[in-house]
Scaffold this active site. Sequence first.
Site, PDB file in Angstrom:
ATOM      1  N   ALA A  48      11.181  15.626   9.082  1.00  0.00           N
ATOM      2  CA  ALA A  48      12.514  15.831   9.648  1.00  0.00           C
ATOM      3  C   ALA A  48      13.037  17.227   9.299  1.00  0.00           C
ATOM      4  O   ALA A  48      13.627  17.913  10.151  1.00  0.00           O
ATOM      5  CB  ALA A  48      13.461  14.771   9.118  1.00  0.00           C
ATOM      6  N   SER A  96       1.746   5.908  19.329  1.00  0.00           N
ATOM      7  CA  SER A  96       2.302   5.435  18.063  1.00  0.00           C
ATOM      8  C   SER A  96       3.271   4.287  18.305  1.00  0.00           C
ATOM      9  O   SER A  96       3.502   3.887  19.448  1.00  0.00           O
ATOM     10  CB  SER A  96       2.979   6.582  17.325  1.00  0.00           C
ATOM     11  OG  SER A  96       3.966   7.111  18.150  1.00  0.00           O
ATOM     12  N   LYS A 132       1.355  -1.912   7.276  1.00  0.00           N
ATOM     13  CA  LYS A 132       1.213  -0.609   7.931  1.00  0.00           C
ATOM     14  C   LYS A 132       0.655   0.366   6.894  1.00  0.00           C
ATOM     15  O   LYS A 132       1.367   0.802   5.986  1.00  0.00           O
ATOM     16  CB  LYS A 132       2.565  -0.119   8.464  1.00  0.00           C
ATOM     17  CG  LYS A 132       2.452   1.181   9.222  1.00  0.00           C
ATOM     18  CD  LYS A 132       3.749   1.485   9.948  1.00  0.00           C
ATOM     19  CE  LYS A 132       3.639   2.704  10.830  1.00  0.00           C
ATOM     20  NZ  LYS A 132       3.366   3.929  10.104  1.00  0.00           N
ATOM     21  N   ARG A 153      -6.519  11.483  15.307  1.00  0.00           N
ATOM     22  CA  ARG A 153      -5.574  11.222  16.375  1.00  0.00           C
ATOM     23  C   ARG A 153      -5.141  12.509  17.074  1.00  0.00           C
ATOM     24  O   ARG A 153      -4.950  12.534  18.281  1.00  0.00           O
ATOM     25  CB  ARG A 153      -4.371  10.506  15.776  1.00  0.00           C
ATOM     26  CG  ARG A 153      -3.273  10.290  16.738  1.00  0.00           C
ATOM     27  CD  ARG A 153      -2.314   9.266  16.179  1.00  0.00           C
ATOM     28  NE  ARG A 153      -1.218   9.121  17.081  1.00  0.00           N
ATOM     29  CZ  ARG A 153       0.044   9.416  16.781  1.00  0.00           C
ATOM     30  NH1 ARG A 153       0.348   9.858  15.596  1.00  0.00           N
ATOM     31  NH2 ARG A 153       0.986   9.256  17.656  1.00  0.00           N
ATOM     32  N   LYS A 306       2.423  -7.293  16.146  1.00  0.00           N
ATOM     33  CA  LYS A 306       1.830  -7.089  17.483  1.00  0.00           C
ATOM     34  C   LYS A 306       1.731  -8.427  18.193  1.00  0.00           C
ATOM     35  O   LYS A 306       1.270  -9.406  17.597  1.00  0.00           O
ATOM     36  CB  LYS A 306       0.411  -6.529  17.351  1.00  0.00           C
ATOM     37  CG  LYS A 306       0.333  -5.232  16.597  1.00  0.00           C
ATOM     38  CD  LYS A 306      -1.119  -4.860  16.351  1.00  0.00           C
ATOM     39  CE  LYS A 306      -1.193  -3.604  15.508  1.00  0.00           C
ATOM     40  NZ  LYS A 306      -2.548  -3.341  15.033  1.00  0.00           N
ATOM     41  N   CYS A 465      -2.621  33.695 -24.281  1.00  0.00           N
ATOM     42  CA  CYS A 465      -1.784  32.491 -24.294  1.00  0.00           C
ATOM     43  C   CYS A 465      -2.602  31.256 -24.665  1.00  0.00           C
ATOM     44  O   CYS A 465      -3.554  30.895 -23.965  1.00  0.00           O
ATOM     45  CB  CYS A 465      -1.139  32.293 -22.926  1.00  0.00           C
ATOM     46  SG  CYS A 465      -0.249  30.733 -22.807  1.00  0.00           S
TER      47      CYS A 465
END
Length: 715
Positions: A48, A96, A132, A153, A306, A465
């Site tokens: 987003a 999708s 999912k 995909r 589904k 270091c």
Amino acid sequence: MPSQDALKTDPAKLTEAQAKAELKRLATEIAAHDKRYYQQDAPSVTDAEYDALRQRNSAIESRFPKLIRPDSPSKRIGAAPTGKFKKVRHAVPMLSLDNAFAEQDVIDFVARIRRFLKLSEDEKLAFSAEPKIDGLSMSLRYEGGELVTAATRGDGAEGEDVTANIRTLEDVPKKLKGRSMPAVCEVRGEIYMTKHAFLALNERQKAAGDTIFANPRNSAAGSLRQKDPKITASRPLGFFAYAWGEMSTMPADTQSGMIKWFESCGFKTNPLTKLCRSTEELITFHRKIEEGRAELDYDIDGVVYKVDRIGWQERLGFVSRTPRWGIAHKFPAERAMTVLKDIELQVGRTGALTPVGKLDPVGVGGVIVQNVTLHNEDYIKGIGSDGESLRDGRDIRIGDTVVIQRAGDVIPQVVDVVIDKRPKSAKPYHFPKKCPCYLHTELVREETATGEEGARTRCTGEFACPYQKVQHLMLFVSRRAFDIEGLGEKQIELFFEKEWVKEPADIFTLEKKHKRDLLELEGFGETSVRNLFNAIEARRTIALDRFIYALGIRQVGETTALALARGYGSWKAFHDAGLKVAKGDDDVIAEMDALDQIGDTVIRAVAAYFGESHNRGIVERLTKEVRILDAEKPKEDTAVAGKTVVFTGALEKMTREEAKAQAERLGAKAAGSVSKKTDYVVAGPGAGSKLADAKKFGVTVLTEDEWLKLINGES
Ligand code: IVH
């Protein structure tokens, strides 16, 4: 730099000068996000946030068309390909699902379906309810029961051909079980990495200074996008089958029947999948799966419902790009509120500093979280893309109440600061100017490739270091490097503190110099000390690629080390090249650049490494202690050396993997797809599109026997 105010200004109110500066900033920022997403599989912003940046860019461009830059993000398509893999057009698009968040959305979904199908009230409507899986969808094409193509995909219409990599997955049958197979059958499902495997992989990546993946999904994507299938093979990826694409015949007439058929063909399907006969059952299923979510070893971000009857699915069809017959019922993001008690700095092997937030322990989705990465100085201040977009510019202070979220289920991050709860005593955090180690070396902000100030802070102590030294020693003994059993983080820290092991060579003189000291230590008995020395002795002989990797050269992870080892063949050849590259020898630089998988960044890192006298000393002392084996060089004197060969169809005398390995041993390159550059296609029974491609490009086609004769020198 435009001011923070300009960045938030409505595009409609920007002056031309502001717009110009803003377009420049957006081009750089979006390009950086694209690179992280598409090439490194490590996005640093949410989808987003990314979309918002692109929208802002387009809005400004449409107001000031003459300011559109030649490198504008609007001129590039979103799904930039990595350029590594061939494109595959999907026979049936990969679409999708629409999302449902609230229970009401699910009630509406079921009602819509009933209305559309004109089902009477007493007519039964069953759904397949499935977790999912938060991974990557994959389409596997079988012709005559043989796997011929595996494609990602992509944008739904066209994906990338990752067949060679997918073939290395145990969960993907190369040949379907069962007798009467449809001539064409595309099995679709999700590639995923378990949470355990993800954490272990990140440990290894961290030790090697390689990309750290943000979540299992990104690491699965990164593992699939490897040029060398051997790397994919070393990454534990799983596959659950749940859908299909093109099918020449349908073996079942329900979703649940198809799932059973996938199982009979040799696929794994998700064991939690359940047939639900009412909306109530769907919602109970969702609740139950959400409750058990944290215990699953793979990430899920919701459940999918589904319509079970495929005949009804066909009648329901699609609305634009989502089916009417299915929906994803998502889980709410897992968030929790807690107090940030402190900020500590971690120093990595290459001196990069990561601020880590120490939290009042809090449970998020069944896991107790105590630490949270605060990325870098700008993130804490709330500036830069990460902090700004998440918290609207608010900074993070010790004592603040923060909202944390487990992104992708695993790595927690701060998504908000609760200003109302900020105590008066909370002061802005000042990033230290000195390293937390006892030398207090100076810290500096790193420069980016373009010379601007980067976000990362680095310790300038390099070889002095102690943190960096210890981190390097840990990489040195780690599993992918010297793999010394019994020498882990605890022992390395202890031996370093005692000054017995200050650099890699000291490990191999430990027995001679400190056996007595060791035996006197608490917790080190005769047997354990003996075992440790045996483990060290067993590793005195080492493969070249592991040795190069163990040196800890920046940018040289496992894959690059292997490429360098294969390219140079021996330590002497690589070492000589490294020293010359450090002196700027153009011929040797060009030679290194010509190696497969090696580019500018690696060459610069190799030059920097061998340019340091301190490193040269470490290497010199170390090579006196160990024996480095030559890498197997590809053969050059065989009939197929340098040729590119593609195997397709069923082979009878050996498996395809064996055939490929044999071809590679003989100096040939075994490729996954046919192009103009292919020299031979070896086709067995059932060969499909690759055989057609061979004919199209005029590539020589051989039977398995003809190939065997060729490599045995009989033709
Ligand atoms: S069915 C027409 N079933 O979720 C879409 N998808 O937005 C058919 N996913 O891209 C997809 N688990 O990567 C389906 N059991 C499941 C799934 C699943 C995960 C992913 C898949 C798809 C996305 C849907």
